[in-house]
Write a protein that holds these residues in place. Structure first.
Motif, PDB file in Angstrom:
ATOM      1  N   PRO A 190      48.128  13.672 -27.129  1.00 28.11           N
ATOM      2  CA  PRO A 190      47.546  14.002 -25.817  1.00 28.11           C
ATOM      3  C   PRO A 190      48.015  15.316 -25.221  1.00 28.11           C
ATOM      4  CG  PRO A 190      49.111  12.180 -25.650  1.00 28.11           C
ATOM      5  CD  PRO A 190      48.923  12.435 -27.096  1.00 28.11           C
ATOM      6  N   ARG A 191      49.122  15.875 -25.708  1.00 26.67           N
ATOM      7  CA  ARG A 191      49.630  17.148 -25.185  1.00 26.67           C
ATOM      8  C   ARG A 191      49.849  18.113 -26.343  1.00 26.67           C
ATOM      9  NH1 ARG A 191      54.998  16.586 -22.734  1.00 26.67           N
ATOM     10  NH2 ARG A 191      55.343  15.491 -24.731  1.00 26.67           N
ATOM     11  N   VAL A 192      49.898  19.383 -26.014  1.00 24.74           N
ATOM     12  CA  VAL A 192      50.116  20.373 -27.062  1.00 24.74           C
ATOM     13  C   VAL A 192      51.469  20.174 -27.721  1.00 24.74           C
ATOM     14  CG1 VAL A 192      51.068  22.176 -25.536  1.00 24.74           C
ATOM     15  CG2 VAL A 192      49.843  22.826 -27.638  1.00 24.74           C
ATOM     16  N   GLU A 193      52.475  19.719 -26.957  1.00 22.22           N
ATOM     17  CA  GLU A 193      53.784  19.462 -27.548  1.00 22.22           C
ATOM     18  C   GLU A 193      53.719  18.340 -28.575  1.00 22.22           C
ATOM     19  OE1 GLU A 193      54.633  20.666 -23.180  1.00 22.22           O
ATOM     20  OE2 GLU A 193      53.108  19.545 -24.306  1.00 22.22           O
ATOM     21  N   ASP A 194      52.869  17.338 -28.330  1.00 14.71           N
ATOM     22  CA  ASP A 194      52.719  16.245 -29.290  1.00 14.71           C
ATOM     23  C   ASP A 194      52.126  16.753 -30.599  1.00 14.71           C
ATOM     24  OD1 ASP A 194      53.609  14.409 -27.321  1.00 14.71           O
ATOM     25  OD2 ASP A 194      51.578  14.307 -26.501  1.00 14.71           O
ATOM     26  N   LEU A 195      51.113  17.610 -30.481  1.00 18.93           N
ATOM     27  CA  LEU A 195      50.482  18.170 -31.680  1.00 18.93           C
ATOM     28  C   LEU A 195      51.467  19.062 -32.427  1.00 18.93           C
ATOM     29  CD1 LEU A 195      47.916  18.447 -33.363  1.00 18.93           C
ATOM     30  CD2 LEU A 195      47.224  20.325 -31.870  1.00 18.93           C
ATOM     31  N   ALA A 196      52.242  19.845 -31.701  1.00 18.26           N
ATOM     32  CA  ALA A 196      53.224  20.722 -32.334  1.00 18.26           C
ATOM     33  C   ALA A 196      54.261  19.931 -33.116  1.00 18.26           C
ATOM     34  CB  ALA A 196      53.903  21.590 -31.282  1.00 18.26           C
ATOM     35  N   GLY A 197      54.615  18.757 -32.630  1.00 21.17           N
ATOM     36  CA  GLY A 197      55.638  17.939 -33.280  1.00 21.17           C
ATOM     37  C   GLY A 197      55.124  17.089 -34.416  1.00 21.17           C
ATOM     38  N   ALA A 198      53.807  17.081 -34.633  1.00 21.71           N
ATOM     39  CA  ALA A 198      53.229  16.262 -35.701  1.00 21.71           C
ATOM     40  C   ALA A 198      53.418  16.936 -37.054  1.00 21.71           C
ATOM     41  CB  ALA A 198      51.745  16.041 -35.437  1.00 21.71           C
ATOM     42  N   PRO A 199      53.584  16.160 -38.129  1.00 18.66           N
ATOM     43  CA  PRO A 199      53.599  16.770 -39.465  1.00 18.66           C
ATOM     44  C   PRO A 199      52.259  17.437 -39.735  1.00 18.66           C
ATOM     45  CG  PRO A 199      54.340  14.472 -39.526  1.00 18.66           C
ATOM     46  CD  PRO A 199      53.745  14.700 -38.170  1.00 18.66           C
ATOM     47  N   PRO A 215      33.350  15.579 -23.584  1.00 19.75           N
ATOM     48  CA  PRO A 215      34.670  14.975 -23.338  1.00 19.75           C
ATOM     49  C   PRO A 215      35.757  15.968 -22.984  1.00 19.75           C
ATOM     50  CG  PRO A 215      34.080  14.873 -25.678  1.00 19.75           C
ATOM     51  CD  PRO A 215      32.846  15.294 -24.945  1.00 19.75           C
ATOM     52  N   TRP A 216      35.578  17.239 -23.299  1.00 22.89           N
ATOM     53  CA  TRP A 216      36.592  18.250 -22.982  1.00 22.89           C
ATOM     54  C   TRP A 216      36.257  19.033 -21.716  1.00 22.89           C
ATOM     55  CZ3 TRP A 216      33.899  18.005 -27.636  1.00 22.89           C
ATOM     56  CH2 TRP A 216      32.740  18.793 -27.706  1.00 22.89           C
ATOM     57  N   ARG A 217      35.153  18.731 -21.088  1.00 25.78           N
ATOM     58  CA  ARG A 217      34.653  19.546 -19.983  1.00 25.78           C
ATOM     59  C   ARG A 217      34.896  18.876 -18.629  1.00 25.78           C
ATOM     60  NH1 ARG A 217      28.491  21.475 -20.338  1.00 25.78           N
ATOM     61  NH2 ARG A 217      29.443  23.103 -21.625  1.00 25.78           N
ATOM     62  N   VAL A 218      35.290  19.674 -17.646  1.00 19.04           N
ATOM     63  CA  VAL A 218      35.296  19.224 -16.252  1.00 19.04           C
ATOM     64  C   VAL A 218      33.951  19.607 -15.656  1.00 19.04           C
ATOM     65  CG1 VAL A 218      36.368  19.439 -13.989  1.00 19.04           C
ATOM     66  CG2 VAL A 218      37.785  19.499 -16.055  1.00 19.04           C
ATOM     67  N   PRO A 219      33.153  18.637 -15.192  1.00 18.98           N
ATOM     68  CA  PRO A 219      31.820  18.967 -14.683  1.00 18.98           C
ATOM     69  C   PRO A 219      31.890  19.759 -13.389  1.00 18.98           C
ATOM     70  CG  PRO A 219      32.331  16.668 -14.252  1.00 18.98           C
ATOM     71  CD  PRO A 219      33.446  17.196 -15.115  1.00 18.98           C
ATOM     72  N   PRO A 220      30.781  20.421 -13.012  1.00 20.16           N
ATOM     73  CA  PRO A 220      30.797  21.235 -11.795  1.00 20.16           C
ATOM     74  C   PRO A 220      31.271  20.482 -10.555  1.00 20.16           C
ATOM     75  CG  PRO A 220      28.803  21.659 -13.048  1.00 20.16           C
ATOM     76  CD  PRO A 220      29.490  20.514 -13.728  1.00 20.16           C
ATOM     77  N   ALA A 221      30.877  19.217 -10.434  1.00 19.18           N
ATOM     78  CA  ALA A 221      31.313  18.447  -9.267  1.00 19.18           C
ATOM     79  C   ALA A 221      32.828  18.295  -9.252  1.00 19.18           C
ATOM     80  CB  ALA A 221      30.637  17.076  -9.253  1.00 19.18           C
ATOM     81  N   GLY A 222      33.429  18.115 -10.433  1.00 22.70           N
ATOM     82  CA  GLY A 222      34.876  18.006 -10.513  1.00 22.70           C
ATOM     83  C   GLY A 222      35.562  19.304 -10.141  1.00 22.70           C
ATOM     84  N   ILE A 223      34.979  20.423 -10.572  1.00 24.48           N
ATOM     85  CA  ILE A 223      35.539  21.732 -10.216  1.00 24.48           C
ATOM     86  C   ILE A 223      35.500  21.922  -8.702  1.00 24.48           C
ATOM     87  CG2 ILE A 223      35.212  24.222 -10.396  1.00 24.48           C
ATOM     88  CD1 ILE A 223      36.298  23.075 -12.941  1.00 24.48           C
ATOM     89  N   ARG A 224      34.370  21.550  -8.095  1.00 26.47           N
ATOM     90  CA  ARG A 224      34.248  21.695  -6.637  1.00 26.47           C
ATOM     91  C   ARG A 224      35.247  20.803  -5.902  1.00 26.47           C
ATOM     92  NH1 ARG A 224      28.696  21.787  -7.986  1.00 26.47           N
ATOM     93  NH2 ARG A 224      28.451  19.601  -7.402  1.00 26.47           N
ATOM     94  N   ALA A 225      35.596  19.670  -6.514  1.00 23.38           N
ATOM     95  CA  ALA A 225      36.543  18.754  -5.888  1.00 23.38           C
ATOM     96  C   ALA A 225      37.990  19.159  -6.144  1.00 23.38           C
ATOM     97  CB  ALA A 225      36.302  17.338  -6.407  1.00 23.38           C
ATOM     98  N   GLY A 226      38.184  20.254  -6.869  1.00 24.28           N
ATOM     99  CA  GLY A 226      39.536  20.749  -7.086  1.00 24.28           C
ATOM    100  C   GLY A 226      40.145  20.401  -8.433  1.00 24.28           C
ATOM    101  N   GLU A 227      39.402  19.712  -9.296  1.00 23.90           N
ATOM    102  CA  GLU A 227      39.930  19.381 -10.619  1.00 23.90           C
ATOM    103  C   GLU A 227      39.926  20.639 -11.485  1.00 23.90           C
ATOM    104  OE1 GLU A 227      39.055  16.251 -14.314  1.00 23.90           O
ATOM    105  OE2 GLU A 227      37.797  16.220 -12.492  1.00 23.90           O
ATOM    106  N   ARG A 228      40.992  20.834 -12.250  1.00 20.07           N
ATOM    107  CA  ARG A 228      41.098  22.011 -13.095  1.00 20.07           C
ATOM    108  C   ARG A 228      41.020  21.608 -14.564  1.00 20.07           C
ATOM    109  NH1 ARG A 228      39.060  25.443 -10.788  1.00 20.07           N
ATOM    110  NH2 ARG A 228      39.734  26.784 -12.502  1.00 20.07           N
ATOM    111  N   PRO A 229      40.335  22.392 -15.369  1.00 31.50           N
ATOM    112  CA  PRO A 229      40.282  22.098 -16.803  1.00 31.50           C
ATOM    113  C   PRO A 229      41.673  22.163 -17.433  1.00 31.50           C
ATOM    114  CG  PRO A 229      38.582  23.691 -16.180  1.00 31.50           C
ATOM    115  CD  PRO A 229      39.501  23.555 -15.003  1.00 31.50           C
ATOM    116  N   ASP A 230      41.924  21.281 -18.384  1.00 31.41           N
ATOM    117  CA  ASP A 230      43.182  21.263 -19.114  1.00 31.41           C
ATOM    118  C   ASP A 230      43.107  22.317 -20.227  1.00 31.41           C
ATOM    119  OD1 ASP A 230      45.343  20.777 -20.760  1.00 31.41           O
ATOM    120  OD2 ASP A 230      45.070  18.603 -20.822  1.00 31.41           O
ATOM    121  N   PRO A 231      43.946  23.358 -20.193  1.00 33.81           N
ATOM    122  CA  PRO A 231      43.876  24.398 -21.225  1.00 33.81           C
ATOM    123  C   PRO A 231      44.015  23.850 -22.636  1.00 33.81           C
ATOM    124  CG  PRO A 231      45.310  25.074 -19.419  1.00 33.81           C
ATOM    125  CD  PRO A 231      44.974  23.638 -19.179  1.00 33.81           C
ATOM    126  N   TYR A 232      44.813  22.799 -22.801  1.00 36.18           N
ATOM    127  CA  TYR A 232      44.979  22.191 -24.127  1.00 36.18           C
ATOM    128  C   TYR A 232      43.663  21.643 -24.645  1.00 36.18           C
ATOM    129  CZ  TYR A 232      46.418  18.660 -27.595  1.00 36.18           C
ATOM    130  OH  TYR A 232      46.539  17.884 -28.724  1.00 36.18           O
TER     131      TYR A 232
END
Length: 367
Positions: free
Chosen positions: A69-78, A23-40
């Protein structure tokens, strides 16, 4: 030390065809199509995967990214909410560092992760492996990514006889030589997949290995010998006591939050005594944090990385609220508490139910 060029080509060709869908991985086909992994997502998954299996992490990862869904959301959580979602995944310092790192990325870097392994290592909870993995997978830096799967592949390929803990500088140098400048993230993930599915600890499928040519251990038929491990020292044993106070009117259990520092820091559970290597009163009712009619209810055992722990469990029925900081948690609410597995077992023993209060749906119950 220089690796033959066909190694990375063979590995990447195999990875293109056999990459595990995660679920956290961009597959090789996605990389070839220009999709970039989300660093978060890369960072979150790598922190969760430390000392934990892919199968165990999947549901936790989905819960975290759905809630934050974003690092800012996690940072703002208790931090208590983060610890609660982590409950059952183990190694709880990771969760505290996770929250601290999210805050650092948000406050110091405007919600953007640094792009190099060196800069990433300045963040809380990110060490040499995790920084290399994020930099390689998310940003294309040709960093040497070395986890347990990669150690196994490399020690077998080069038949490294030095015990793995001492051999790590050599292993890292070999991985650095093998890593191509092109597609280093896919190469790193391919190495991990190879170790997880082909070059397994026992009964490796050498005949199916896409890079078996040039593998010294494979050619000698000695793959299972590697990585060489130094003899394990016996783990020390510690003892303590857990005190399960129950309110008869509604079956609520008295919980307290553990100090942020130390084992299971920031989590909650029934009060416990100190954990000692000596049985010098640490398991007695006299070690309870408040007086009550304590009666023995059994014991629970739990293995940590560096020691084994046995807690004697005591139970008392209380109508009044005990002194000190804590709260009553009802039978319905307790399933949502940030209870590590050890504390769930202690409560189950104290209640005499034989089953620990289950974590919220979707969580794995385990160490």
């Amino acid at each position: 030390m220089n690796a033959p060029r066909p190694f990375s080509q063979g590995l990447l060709a195999w990875y293109d065809a056999h990459a595990r869908p995660l679920p956290w991985r961009v597959p090789p086909a996605g990389i070839r199509a220009g999709e970039r992994p989300d660093p978060y997502r890369v960072w979150l998954s790598e922190i969760m995967l430390q000392q934990t299996t892919v199968a165990a992490v999947k549901s936790y990862f989905e819960r975290f990214v759905n809630r934050w869904p974003r690092v800012e959301d996690l940072a703002g959580a208790p931090v208590e909410a983060v610890m609660g979602e982590w409950a059952g995944l183990g190694y709880y310092a990771r969760a505290r560092n996770l929250h601290a790192c999210a805050k650092a990325v948000t406050e110091r870097h405007g919600g953007r992760f640094p792009r190099t392994a060196e800069a990433l290592r300045a963040l809380p909870g990110i060490g040499e492996y995790t920084s290399a993995a994020i930099a390689s997978i998310a940003f294309g830096e040709a960093a040497a990514v070395v986890d347990g799967n990669v150690e196994r592949v490399v020690t077998r390929r080069f038949a490294i006889e030095t015990p793995v803990l001492k051999a790590r500088p050599l292993i890292r140098a070999q991985v650095a030589a093998l890593t191509p400048a092109d597609r280093p993230g896919d190469f790193a993930q391919g190495m991990m997949d190879l170790g997880a599915t082909i070059c397994t600890p026992r009964s490796p499928a050498c005949i199916l290995c896409p890079v078996r040519e040039g593998c010294a251990a494979g050619a000698a038929g000695t793959a299972e010998r590697y990585p060489v491990k130094a003899p394990k020292a016996a783990k020390p044993a510690r003892r303590g006591a857990a005190f399960v106070a129950v309110r008869p009117a509604d079956g609520a259990v008295w919980l307290a939050r553990r100090p942020d520092e130390g084992m299971l820091g920031g989590m909650c559970g029934p009060p416990t005594s100190a954990w000692s290597a000596r049985a010098d009163g640490a398991t007695d009712a006299a070690a309870a944090p408040f007086p009550a009619a304590w009666r023995p209810a059994g014991s629970v055992a739990h293995g940590f990385t560096h020691f084994d722990l046995t807690l004697k469990v005591w139970r008392a029925d209380l109508d009044e609220t005990p002194p000190g900081e804590g709260w009553w948690s009802s039978p319905n609410a307790i399933t949502q508490e940030a209870l590590p597995t050890l504390m769930r077992k202690a409560i189950a023993t104290g209640l005499g139910t034989g089953a620990a209060p289950s974590a919220p749906r979707g969580r794995r119950r385990g160490p």
